[in-house]
Design an enzyme around this catalytic site. Sequence first.
Site, PDB file in Angstrom:
ATOM      1  N   ASP A  60     -15.183 -34.593 119.937  1.00  0.00           N
ATOM      2  CA  ASP A  60     -14.336 -33.495 119.497  1.00  0.00           C
ATOM      3  C   ASP A  60     -14.503 -32.370 120.512  1.00  0.00           C
ATOM      4  O   ASP A  60     -15.586 -31.819 120.658  1.00  0.00           O
ATOM      5  CB  ASP A  60     -14.802 -33.056 118.099  1.00  0.00           C
ATOM      6  CG  ASP A  60     -13.989 -31.885 117.586  1.00  0.00           C
ATOM      7  OD1 ASP A  60     -12.849 -31.766 118.035  1.00  0.00           O
ATOM      8  OD2 ASP A  60     -14.502 -31.120 116.778  1.00  0.00           O
ATOM      9  N   THR A  93      -7.881 -29.622 120.274  1.00  0.00           N
ATOM     10  CA  THR A  93      -8.832 -28.776 121.005  1.00  0.00           C
ATOM     11  C   THR A  93      -9.028 -29.268 122.426  1.00  0.00           C
ATOM     12  O   THR A  93      -9.233 -28.487 123.338  1.00  0.00           O
ATOM     13  CB  THR A  93     -10.192 -28.770 120.298  1.00  0.00           C
ATOM     14  OG1 THR A  93     -10.520 -30.102 119.941  1.00  0.00           O
ATOM     15  CG2 THR A  93     -10.131 -27.938 119.061  1.00  0.00           C
ATOM     16  N   THR A  94      -8.955 -30.585 122.613  1.00  0.00           N
ATOM     17  CA  THR A  94      -9.150 -31.126 123.958  1.00  0.00           C
ATOM     18  C   THR A  94      -7.920 -30.873 124.810  1.00  0.00           C
ATOM     19  O   THR A  94      -8.014 -30.453 125.962  1.00  0.00           O
ATOM     20  CB  THR A  94      -9.436 -32.637 123.895  1.00  0.00           C
ATOM     21  OG1 THR A  94     -10.392 -32.882 122.881  1.00  0.00           O
ATOM     22  CG2 THR A  94      -9.980 -33.136 125.194  1.00  0.00           C
ATOM     23  N   ASP A 393     -10.789 -32.339 111.037  1.00  0.00           N
ATOM     24  CA  ASP A 393      -9.571 -32.394 111.843  1.00  0.00           C
ATOM     25  C   ASP A 393      -8.430 -32.996 111.038  1.00  0.00           C
ATOM     26  O   ASP A 393      -7.308 -32.496 111.048  1.00  0.00           O
ATOM     27  CB  ASP A 393      -9.798 -33.251 113.102  1.00  0.00           C
ATOM     28  CG  ASP A 393     -10.503 -32.456 114.176  1.00  0.00           C
ATOM     29  OD1 ASP A 393     -10.898 -31.320 113.866  1.00  0.00           O
ATOM     30  OD2 ASP A 393     -10.666 -32.955 115.296  1.00  0.00           O
TER      31      ASP A 393
END
Length: 557
Positions: A60, A93-94, A393
Amino acid sequence: MHAPVLVLKDSLKRESGSKVHHANIQASKAVADIIRTTLGPRSMLKMLLDAAGGIVVTNDGNAILRELDLAHPAAKSMIELSRTQDEEVGDGTTSVIVLAGEMLHVAATFIDKNYHPTVICRAYNKALEDSISVLDKIAMPIDVTDRATMLSLVKSCIGTKFTGQFGDLIADLAIEATTTVGVDLGQGLREVDIKKYIKVEKIPGGQLEDSKVLKGVMINKDVVAPGKMRRRLLFPRIILLDCPLEYKKGENQTNAELAKEEDWEILLKMEEEYIQNTCMQILKFKPDLVITEKGLSDLACHYLSKAGVSAIRRLRKTDNNRIAKACGAVVVNRPEELQESDVGTGAGLFEVKKFGDEFFAFIVDCKDPKACTVLLRGASKDLLNEVERNLQDAMSVARNILKNPKLLPGGGATELTVSAALKQKSSSIEGIEKWPYEAAAVAFEAIPRTLAQNCGVNVIRTMTALQGKHADVGNEWIGIDGNTGDVVDTKERKIWDSYNVKAQTFKTAIEAACMLLRIDDIVSGIKKKQAPAAGPTPPKPKVEEEGDADSEHILPE
């Protein structure tokens, strides 16, 4: 020749101009490279050792960057990006970091050619506006009540995570939990408060398949007197208090002087009567279960158990609120003010079960609960932590869909469509801004390219095939299947992304890139402010405390 004038102190280091731009771009690129391999379903995991020697194994993006301790200021602001993204929409987020890194990377060539940073930023902002309008064009509305669509959507968002291999398990849990606690605000708006009303309980042991969403609440507590109180109640009447059921003690030492022996007995009797009265006030409502956030004395426990009432004490405030939401009770501050309407009757079953060597109380089978607990079982703590992150998530994705039920193609298809649209549009842009605008269009391709890299397919071939497809109109849904690396129609494969996440990703990434490009001076080595007097500050006069002063100082004059 004039003598040089010193403006800054010797201890300060100042870098300015293109040197700063390059340093910033390199730093952000480095951050992006750290988590680039964690994008997509074929992603690698990162193992981090934290200060306490604990291990975090995760892919994550946000969790990785949270653990890293970085020195470079630009890199730090990149980390803030992924945190914002996590708080706002909970997913992507990545991608945010990869995209921002790429935007800065393509800007480097323009800075070498002495373009002014504001020109680049202007072009980027224009690109952002156009890309959001492209998103609006290709977004596809969905029906929130259709569970199969929701499932495949959440699944495609978790497909990239560790728990993707467990099929529908986590997606199911997430959808069930979020639909349970969703509250209609009217006008078609839904409010889903994940933090407050969905509790994730991790209990090591059992298998992952045993995880479930409880229609109610579970707490890590046992009844006060296990032998005397019932541990299983059907359709319990529940009273929630946040006051102590014990005699009020004095704040600090209280001295009571009693003249007669009998007064002592009267005092004790008063204490007992006080507690008895309180208990009687509660028992008037014939509850089966009394839960309090504070203490509960032995005597109160005796009165309650005599009446066949189970009691739980010292519960967390958050848990108490969840129970109130689940069974329809109202948390009462004073027993005197209890009313019939405050009693919760919505729960179907109260039961205390033993897992491992701890007891857990379940208040489940509630009618229309507005709070729930997700019970996670698994082999080890590390595994459970990762599952919990994935679940967060998944729940965020489910929440975003409930808030804004629009879909976009996943698998890099959205980015390619945006990129193709921007390339076409760039021909109509006049002046110097045209080139940075085109570069922004190319930067969007970083996401599908990274996906292809992580699958281990031939990147150049795949990208050329995709760009060829997207050059024609009507192929908006062609993207990469993250598992095989093939060029597929993402609509058929059910590879989807939610509109909120994508829009937020683009906005955050481009705005951050603009912010970092606008920095042209870094002054470092600033010390904490000293006293205005030059030289070292004089030592402070020592103030003597009562404890360390000599006894004679304290004596009155």
